[in-house]
Motif scaffolding. Structure first.
Motif, mmCIF file in Angstrom:
data_model
loop_
_atom_site.group_PDB
_atom_site.id
_atom_site.type_symbol
_atom_site.label_atom_id
_atom_site.label_comp_id
_atom_site.label_asym_id
_atom_site.label_seq_id
_atom_site.Cartn_x
_atom_site.Cartn_y
_atom_site.Cartn_z
ATOM 1 N N GLU A 28 -11.008 -15.199 5.371
ATOM 2 C CA GLU A 28 -10.696 -14.575 6.555
ATOM 3 C C GLU A 28 -9.449 -15.081 7.118
ATOM 4 O O GLU A 28 -8.470 -14.370 7.467
ATOM 5 C CB GLU A 28 -11.915 -14.477 7.606
ATOM 6 C CG GLU A 28 -13.127 -13.549 7.174
ATOM 7 C CD GLU A 28 -14.118 -13.794 8.097
ATOM 8 O OE1 GLU A 28 -15.043 -12.781 8.498
ATOM 9 O OE2 GLU A 28 -14.289 -14.971 8.863
ATOM 10 N N MET A 29 -9.250 -16.495 6.869
ATOM 11 C CA MET A 29 -7.947 -17.003 7.061
ATOM 12 C C MET A 29 -6.942 -16.638 6.475
ATOM 13 O O MET A 29 -5.587 -16.423 6.995
ATOM 14 C CB MET A 29 -8.055 -18.472 6.998
ATOM 15 C CG MET A 29 -8.930 -19.243 8.227
ATOM 16 S SD MET A 29 -9.303 -20.934 7.722
ATOM 17 C CE MET A 29 -10.314 -21.370 9.094
ATOM 18 N N LYS A 30 -6.922 -16.553 5.246
ATOM 19 C CA LYS A 30 -5.991 -15.921 4.164
ATOM 20 C C LYS A 30 -5.560 -14.548 4.410
ATOM 21 O O LYS A 30 -4.522 -14.119 4.386
ATOM 22 C CB LYS A 30 -6.377 -16.037 2.544
ATOM 23 C CG LYS A 30 -6.569 -17.680 2.249
ATOM 24 C CD LYS A 30 -6.485 -17.778 0.719
ATOM 25 C CE LYS A 30 -7.679 -16.919 0.003
ATOM 26 N NZ LYS A 30 -7.308 -17.055 -1.493
ATOM 27 N N GLU A 31 -6.459 -13.745 4.869
ATOM 28 C CA GLU A 31 -6.199 -12.141 5.098
ATOM 29 C C GLU A 31 -5.410 -12.161 6.495
ATOM 30 O O GLU A 31 -4.731 -11.495 6.604
ATOM 31 C CB GLU A 31 -7.725 -11.605 5.390
ATOM 32 C CG GLU A 31 -8.182 -11.102 4.054
ATOM 33 C CD GLU A 31 -7.228 -10.102 3.458
ATOM 34 O OE1 GLU A 31 -6.935 -9.328 4.123
ATOM 35 O OE2 GLU A 31 -7.270 -10.306 2.210
ATOM 36 N N ARG A 32 -5.789 -13.081 7.472
ATOM 37 C CA ARG A 32 -5.141 -12.971 8.532
ATOM 38 C C ARG A 32 -3.630 -13.585 8.392
ATOM 39 O O ARG A 32 -2.592 -13.219 8.785
ATOM 40 C CB ARG A 32 -5.621 -14.004 9.680
ATOM 41 C CG ARG A 32 -5.036 -14.524 11.039
ATOM 42 C CD ARG A 32 -5.665 -15.102 11.982
ATOM 43 N NE ARG A 32 -6.577 -16.403 11.369
ATOM 44 C CZ ARG A 32 -5.832 -17.571 11.154
ATOM 45 N NH1 ARG A 32 -4.715 -17.705 11.329
ATOM 46 N NH2 ARG A 32 -6.544 -18.515 10.563
ATOM 47 N N GLU A 33 -3.542 -14.465 7.616
ATOM 48 C CA GLU A 33 -2.301 -15.004 6.985
ATOM 49 C C GLU A 33 -1.186 -13.890 6.603
ATOM 50 O O GLU A 33 -0.164 -13.761 6.820
ATOM 51 C CB GLU A 33 -2.372 -16.216 6.244
ATOM 52 C CG GLU A 33 -1.084 -16.655 5.919
ATOM 53 C CD GLU A 33 -0.920 -18.076 4.615
ATOM 54 O OE1 GLU A 33 -0.475 -18.959 5.039
ATOM 55 O OE2 GLU A 33 -1.813 -17.739 3.533
ATOM 56 N N LYS A 34 -2.067 -13.299 5.556
ATOM 57 C CA LYS A 34 -1.394 -12.100 4.931
ATOM 58 C C LYS A 34 -0.680 -10.896 5.916
ATOM 59 O O LYS A 34 0.314 -10.630 5.722
ATOM 60 C CB LYS A 34 -2.167 -11.377 3.886
ATOM 61 C CG LYS A 34 -1.702 -10.344 3.018
ATOM 62 C CD LYS A 34 -2.525 -9.935 1.837
ATOM 63 C CE LYS A 34 -1.784 -8.855 1.253
ATOM 64 N NZ LYS A 34 -2.987 -8.236 -0.019
ATOM 65 N N MET A 35 -1.613 -10.879 6.909
ATOM 66 C CA MET A 35 -1.204 -9.784 8.116
ATOM 67 C C MET A 35 -0.215 -10.391 8.771
ATOM 68 O O MET A 35 0.552 -9.391 8.951
ATOM 69 C CB MET A 35 -2.373 -9.623 8.915
ATOM 70 C CG MET A 35 -2.244 -8.701 9.829
ATOM 71 S SD MET A 35 -3.550 -8.684 11.237
ATOM 72 C CE MET A 35 -3.059 -10.473 12.128
#
Length: 201
Positions: A28-35
């Protein structure tokens, strides 16, 4: 006694339930970073080009605000100025002075920099084959993060040619995901934007 035990058990259950809701997984952290990276690219009108497009002439068009994406690292790079020297060759080792600005993309705030400081950063860099390694020796980055130079800082070295003595140095802009960033970025999983000028000493 049984009633107290059941009440305590229920309290622990609800505490665990709410704690799970607050916990963010690494995915989820990586998804947030990508966003956040995608939002930054959109907000700043950045045109992303592929490695195949970049390798035609290894130029990023400043008028079009082009950045090349290194898929294997997730780093985006814009070459502002390549430099007037020569590219580092295998087994070369050098000392570089760096002028930089570090910006936390997620928080929307500048973390550190030495653009207007009397104290630049210095690091040693070595090339073995196609691999670059480097260590800070002094400066702000050294003081904040220690000797480890972020992997993202080394990505440009395959394409820049900073020289001396009259060269202004090579200048790049980078969008760096946590895995190629500082130890703090890696720990808290946030992306960083850098503007860096490299000058050999």
């Amino acid at each position: 006694m049984k009633k107290i035990f059941l009440t305590s058990l229920m309290a622990l259950f609800f505490l665990a339930l709410f704690s799970c809701d607050d916990y963010e997984t690494y995915a989820e952290m990586k998804e947030r970073e990508k966003m956040h990276i995608n939002d930054f690219i959109s907000e700043h009108g950045i045109k992303v080009i592929s490695m195949d497009e970049f390798l035609v002439d290894t130029v990023t068009d400043l008028a079009l605000n082009e950045y090349v994406l290194f898929d294997d690292k997730g780093v985006y790079m814009q070459i502002v100025r390549r430099g007037e020297g020569e590219m580092m060759q295998p087994n070369d080792r050098g000392v570089f002075m760096a002028r930089y600005m570090e910006y936390n993309i997620e928080e929307g705030d500048t973390i550190s920099g030495n653009l207007f400081s009397a104290t630049p950063d210095y690091f040693t860099c070595e090339r073995k084959g196609d691999t670059f390694s480097a260590s800070f020796t002094k400066g702000y980055m050294y003081g904040i993060y220690g000797s480890a130079v972020p992997g993202g800082w080394l990505v440009p070295f395959s394409y820049i040619t900073p020289g001396r003595p009259n060269d202004k140095g090579a200048k790049v802009r980078l969008i760096v995901p946590h895995g190629e960033g500082t130890s703090t970025a890696a720990q808290y999983v946030y992306p960083t934007y850098y503007e860096i000028t490299y000058i050999p000493v």
